[in-house]
Design a protein around this motif. Sequence first.
Motif, PDB file in Angstrom:
ATOM      1  N   ARG A  41      19.772 -18.296 -14.733  1.00 50.12           N
ATOM      2  CA  ARG A  41      19.834 -19.740 -14.492  1.00 50.12           C
ATOM      3  C   ARG A  41      20.781 -20.414 -15.483  1.00 50.12           C
ATOM      4  O   ARG A  41      21.587 -21.257 -15.131  1.00 50.12           O
ATOM      5  CB  ARG A  41      18.428 -20.328 -14.596  1.00 50.12           C
ATOM      6  N   ALA A  42      20.689 -20.016 -16.742  1.00 46.80           N
ATOM      7  CA  ALA A  42      21.540 -20.601 -17.780  1.00 46.80           C
ATOM      8  C   ALA A  42      23.011 -20.270 -17.530  1.00 46.80           C
ATOM      9  O   ALA A  42      23.888 -21.126 -17.715  1.00 46.80           O
ATOM     10  CB  ALA A  42      21.112 -20.108 -19.152  1.00 46.80           C
ATOM     11  N   GLN A  43      23.302 -19.056 -17.097  1.00 46.18           N
ATOM     12  CA  GLN A  43      24.685 -18.680 -16.816  1.00 46.18           C
ATOM     13  C   GLN A  43      25.246 -19.497 -15.664  1.00 46.18           C
ATOM     14  O   GLN A  43      26.406 -19.901 -15.695  1.00 46.18           O
ATOM     15  CB  GLN A  43      24.784 -17.186 -16.523  1.00 46.18           C
ATOM     16  N   LYS A  44      24.419 -19.766 -14.651  1.00 47.52           N
ATOM     17  CA  LYS A  44      24.867 -20.603 -13.539  1.00 47.52           C
ATOM     18  C   LYS A  44      25.198 -22.019 -14.025  1.00 47.52           C
ATOM     19  O   LYS A  44      26.172 -22.626 -13.589  1.00 47.52           O
ATOM     20  CB  LYS A  44      23.808 -20.660 -12.436  1.00 47.52           C
ATOM     21  N   ILE A  45      24.359 -22.538 -14.925  1.00 48.45           N
ATOM     22  CA  ILE A  45      24.592 -23.889 -15.445  1.00 48.45           C
ATOM     23  C   ILE A  45      25.868 -23.935 -16.269  1.00 48.45           C
ATOM     24  O   ILE A  45      26.663 -24.875 -16.153  1.00 48.45           O
ATOM     25  CB  ILE A  45      23.376 -24.368 -16.276  1.00 48.45           C
ATOM     26  N   THR A  46      26.115 -22.918 -17.090  1.00 54.26           N
ATOM     27  CA  THR A  46      27.317 -22.917 -17.936  1.00 54.26           C
ATOM     28  C   THR A  46      28.589 -22.785 -17.107  1.00 54.26           C
ATOM     29  O   THR A  46      29.642 -23.271 -17.515  1.00 54.26           O
ATOM     30  CB  THR A  46      27.288 -21.789 -18.982  1.00 54.26           C
ATOM     31  N   LEU A  47      28.503 -22.152 -15.947  1.00 55.61           N
ATOM     32  CA  LEU A  47      29.685 -21.972 -15.097  1.00 55.61           C
ATOM     33  C   LEU A  47      29.961 -23.166 -14.189  1.00 55.61           C
ATOM     34  O   LEU A  47      31.022 -23.231 -13.576  1.00 55.61           O
ATOM     35  CB  LEU A  47      29.531 -20.706 -14.248  1.00 55.61           C
ATOM     36  N   ASP A  48      29.027 -24.101 -14.119  1.00 56.68           N
ATOM     37  CA  ASP A  48      29.173 -25.255 -13.225  1.00 56.68           C
ATOM     38  C   ASP A  48      29.310 -26.542 -14.033  1.00 56.68           C
ATOM     39  O   ASP A  48      28.319 -27.138 -14.439  1.00 56.68           O
ATOM     40  CB  ASP A  48      27.953 -25.347 -12.312  1.00 56.68           C
ATOM     41  N   PRO A  49      30.563 -27.009 -14.271  1.00 55.30           N
ATOM     42  CA  PRO A  49      30.753 -28.222 -15.076  1.00 55.30           C
ATOM     43  C   PRO A  49      30.153 -29.486 -14.450  1.00 55.30           C
ATOM     44  O   PRO A  49      29.910 -30.467 -15.146  1.00 55.30           O
ATOM     45  CB  PRO A  49      32.265 -28.365 -15.183  1.00 55.30           C
ATOM     46  N   SER A  50      29.877 -29.465 -13.150  1.00 56.17           N
ATOM     47  CA  SER A  50      29.300 -30.642 -12.503  1.00 56.17           C
ATOM     48  C   SER A  50      27.776 -30.695 -12.645  1.00 56.17           C
ATOM     49  O   SER A  50      27.158 -31.683 -12.266  1.00 56.17           O
ATOM     50  CB  SER A  50      29.674 -30.666 -11.022  1.00 56.17           C
ATOM     51  N   HIS A  51      27.175 -29.632 -13.187  1.00 54.14           N
ATOM     52  CA  HIS A  51      25.720 -29.611 -13.359  1.00 54.14           C
ATOM     53  C   HIS A  51      25.328 -30.631 -14.425  1.00 54.14           C
ATOM     54  O   HIS A  51      25.972 -30.731 -15.464  1.00 54.14           O
ATOM     55  CB  HIS A  51      25.249 -28.207 -13.779  1.00 54.14           C
ATOM     56  N   PRO A  52      24.260 -31.407 -14.187  1.00 57.80           N
ATOM     57  CA  PRO A  52      23.855 -32.442 -15.149  1.00 57.80           C
ATOM     58  C   PRO A  52      23.521 -31.900 -16.547  1.00 57.80           C
ATOM     59  O   PRO A  52      23.638 -32.622 -17.527  1.00 57.80           O
ATOM     60  CB  PRO A  52      22.613 -33.067 -14.518  1.00 57.80           C
ATOM     61  N   SER A  53      23.146 -30.640 -16.646  1.00 52.97           N
ATOM     62  CA  SER A  53      22.763 -30.067 -17.943  1.00 52.97           C
ATOM     63  C   SER A  53      23.870 -29.214 -18.565  1.00 52.97           C
ATOM     64  O   SER A  53      23.652 -28.573 -19.588  1.00 52.97           O
ATOM     65  CB  SER A  53      21.509 -29.215 -17.785  1.00 52.97           C
TER      66      SER A  53
END
Length: 162
Positions: free
Chosen positions: A113-125
Motif C-alpha cells: 500500500r505504501a509503495q502504491k502511495i509513493t508512486l502516485d503523486p496525486s494521492h492525498p498522502s
Amino acid sequence: MDSTVATVETFKFLGSVIPQKWVTHINSIVKKAQQRLYFLRQLRKFNLPQELLKQFYSVIIESVLCTAITVWFCSATKSDIRRLQGIVRTAERITGAPLPTLQELYSSRVRKRAQKITLDPSHPSHHLFELLPSGRRHRAPNTRTTRHKNSFFPQAILLMNS
C-alpha cells in the motif's frame, strides 16, 4: 436541514464492520474464517494435494483474515491477534504446510500500500512519504503518542525503510 446524526456501535461498509472498538470486526472475521476452515477440512478428507489446499487457504481464508488488515491490525489487542493467529495455525495443521503469520501478512500489505502511495503523486498522502537527502530512506514522522506511532503511516515508513 439541521438534523442530528445518530451514534451507532457498528457500521458495515464494503464488507468490513467498522466499529467503535475493533473487537466487533475481529469477531466477525474469526467467525467467517472458522466457517471456511470446515471446507478446508472437507477438502483434506478428499486427499487433495497440499498445493491445492494451500491455494484454497490463500484465496478463501487468508482473504477474510486480511480484510482491511492495514486499518485494524495495529489497533487490535494481543488476545485478538492470538485468536486470529490460531486460525492460521489450525489451517497449517490441516494443510500440513507452513503458512505466513498474521504479522507477515500485515507487513506485506502495508508495504504494498505504501509503495502504491509513493508512486502516485496525486494521492492525498503522497507528501507524507518524504525521502531523506540520501534518497534511500523515507523520513520518519514525528509522533508523540503510541496510538499515532502504531498507525498506518509511521508503520508503513518503518517497513519501507527496513
